[in-house]
Motif scaffolding. Structure first.
Motif, PDB file in Angstrom:
ATOM      1  N   ASP A  42       0.833  -1.210   0.000  1.00  0.00           N
ATOM      2  CA  ASP A  42       0.000   0.000   0.000  1.00  0.00           C
ATOM      3  C   ASP A  42       0.864   1.256   0.000  1.00  0.00           C
ATOM      4  O   ASP A  42       0.560   2.232  -0.697  1.00  0.00           O
ATOM      5  CB  ASP A  42      -0.923   0.024   1.217  1.00  0.00           C
ATOM      6  CG  ASP A  42      -1.943  -1.094   1.196  1.00  0.00           C
ATOM      7  OD1 ASP A  42      -2.183  -1.662   0.108  1.00  0.00           O
ATOM      8  OD2 ASP A  42      -2.492  -1.408   2.274  1.00  0.00           O
ATOM      9  N   LYS A  45       2.459   1.748  -3.434  1.00  0.00           N
ATOM     10  CA  LYS A  45       1.463   2.176  -4.416  1.00  0.00           C
ATOM     11  C   LYS A  45       1.123   3.657  -4.228  1.00  0.00           C
ATOM     12  O   LYS A  45       0.999   4.406  -5.195  1.00  0.00           O
ATOM     13  CB  LYS A  45       0.190   1.345  -4.271  1.00  0.00           C
ATOM     14  CG  LYS A  45      -0.793   1.553  -5.418  1.00  0.00           C
ATOM     15  CD  LYS A  45      -2.145   0.913  -5.184  1.00  0.00           C
ATOM     16  CE  LYS A  45      -2.063  -0.540  -4.839  1.00  0.00           C
ATOM     17  NZ  LYS A  45      -3.395  -1.132  -4.619  1.00  0.00           N
ATOM     18  N   ALA A  46       1.001   4.098  -2.989  1.00  0.00           N
ATOM     19  CA  ALA A  46       0.646   5.493  -2.707  1.00  0.00           C
ATOM     20  C   ALA A  46       1.825   6.440  -2.872  1.00  0.00           C
ATOM     21  O   ALA A  46       1.631   7.627  -3.145  1.00  0.00           O
ATOM     22  CB  ALA A  46       0.091   5.615  -1.289  1.00  0.00           C
ATOM     23  N   ASN A  47       3.049   5.942  -2.718  1.00  0.00           N
ATOM     24  CA  ASN A  47       4.261   6.766  -2.835  1.00  0.00           C
ATOM     25  C   ASN A  47       5.189   6.150  -3.871  1.00  0.00           C
ATOM     26  O   ASN A  47       6.146   5.471  -3.517  1.00  0.00           O
ATOM     27  CB  ASN A  47       4.999   6.844  -1.489  1.00  0.00           C
ATOM     28  CG  ASN A  47       4.134   7.453  -0.424  1.00  0.00           C
ATOM     29  OD1 ASN A  47       3.696   8.576  -0.550  1.00  0.00           O
ATOM     30  ND2 ASN A  47       3.878   6.687   0.626  1.00  0.00           N
ATOM     31  N   ASP A  98      -2.607   3.164   7.886  1.00  0.00           N
ATOM     32  CA  ASP A  98      -2.898   4.281   6.995  1.00  0.00           C
ATOM     33  C   ASP A  98      -1.588   4.728   6.349  1.00  0.00           C
ATOM     34  O   ASP A  98      -0.548   4.749   6.990  1.00  0.00           O
ATOM     35  CB  ASP A  98      -3.510   5.428   7.795  1.00  0.00           C
ATOM     36  CG  ASP A  98      -4.062   6.532   6.918  1.00  0.00           C
ATOM     37  OD1 ASP A  98      -3.541   6.724   5.808  1.00  0.00           O
ATOM     38  OD2 ASP A  98      -5.016   7.197   7.345  1.00  0.00           O
ATOM     39  N   VAL A  99      -1.644   5.096   5.081  1.00  0.00           N
ATOM     40  CA  VAL A  99      -0.439   5.489   4.347  1.00  0.00           C
ATOM     41  C   VAL A  99       0.245   6.689   5.000  1.00  0.00           C
ATOM     42  O   VAL A  99       1.464   6.813   4.957  1.00  0.00           O
ATOM     43  CB  VAL A  99      -0.794   5.794   2.870  1.00  0.00           C
ATOM     44  CG1 VAL A  99       0.419   6.270   2.109  1.00  0.00           C
ATOM     45  CG2 VAL A  99      -1.368   4.574   2.215  1.00  0.00           C
ATOM     46  N   ARG A 100      -0.515   7.553   5.662  1.00  0.00           N
ATOM     47  CA  ARG A 100       0.073   8.713   6.338  1.00  0.00           C
ATOM     48  C   ARG A 100       0.877   8.310   7.582  1.00  0.00           C
ATOM     49  O   ARG A 100       1.680   9.083   8.075  1.00  0.00           O
ATOM     50  CB  ARG A 100      -1.015   9.708   6.745  1.00  0.00           C
ATOM     51  CG  ARG A 100      -1.693  10.344   5.538  1.00  0.00           C
ATOM     52  CD  ARG A 100      -2.850  11.180   5.969  1.00  0.00           C
ATOM     53  NE  ARG A 100      -3.870  10.300   6.552  1.00  0.00           N
ATOM     54  CZ  ARG A 100      -4.925  10.713   7.220  1.00  0.00           C
ATOM     55  NH1 ARG A 100      -5.121  11.990   7.401  1.00  0.00           N
ATOM     56  NH2 ARG A 100      -5.794   9.864   7.698  1.00  0.00           N
TER      57      ARG A 100
END
Length: 179
Positions: A42, A45-47, A98-100
């Motif tokens: 995840d 994919k997000a970064n 969470d990605v954050r």
């Protein structure tokens, strides 16, 4: 295995009985506070990989995708026990995965951090900004310069040591030019 929801006094009584009968007590926690299997995927994919590559959020080293470990900024352990949950909610993060809450880290820093919070969390949050690293290095350089300059002024016998006198003289000239 039984799931028990009870108030503190009842829970203490239940624990006492379980200890007496040698039953194992396991603490349960909500599923969103546990480590997922796909948090690395995840995060990647997000970064997507930046042009300059990934950098460790804690020491600012260059990392390849193979060297990089994905670290939870707010540790999973603290979220499970409820101790660090307030920090996550303050940052508007309600899921540990969470990605954050995820950051690239080298294996050394990830192992050093472990389940710690405090300054590690601050560095994990601020470490993604280039300005943070520029300011940090500038402050470190100024501190070393100040120490050497004061050492030159306070301890005149340092002049006899050629290496130290060279460094102190160089720092002194730079500081005198700027003042």
């Amino acid at each position: 295995m039984y799931r028990i929801q009870a108030e503190d006094r009842q829970l203490r009584r239940i624990r006492r009985i379980c200890r007496r009968k040698h039953y194992e007590i396991r603490r349960t926690y909500p599923e969103h506070l546990g480590r997922s299997d796909s948090y690395r995927r995840d995060f990647l994919k997000a970064n997507p990989r930046p042009l300059r590559g990934y950098r460790c959020r804690y020491c600012h080293r260059h990392l390849s995708e193979r060297q990089m470990t994905v670290d939870h900024i707010y540790p999973v352990y603290l979220a499970k026990t409820g101790k660090g949950l307030w920090m996550m909610h303050l940052a508007m993060i309600f899921d540990v995965n969470d990605v954050r809450n995820l950051a690239p880290a080298c294996a050394r820093c990830n192992a050093k951090k472990g389940r710690k919070a405090g300054l590690w969390v601050m560095r994990g949050i601020l470490g993604k900004y280039r300005l943070y690293w520029v300011l940090l290095r500038t402050i470190q350089l100024l501190a070393v310069s100040l120490i050497l300059y004061l050492g030159y002024r306070i301890y005149p016998y340092l002049k006899h040591n050629s290496i130290i006198s060279g460094i102190v003289g160089w720092v002194g000239k730079i500081l005198e030019e700027r003042i």
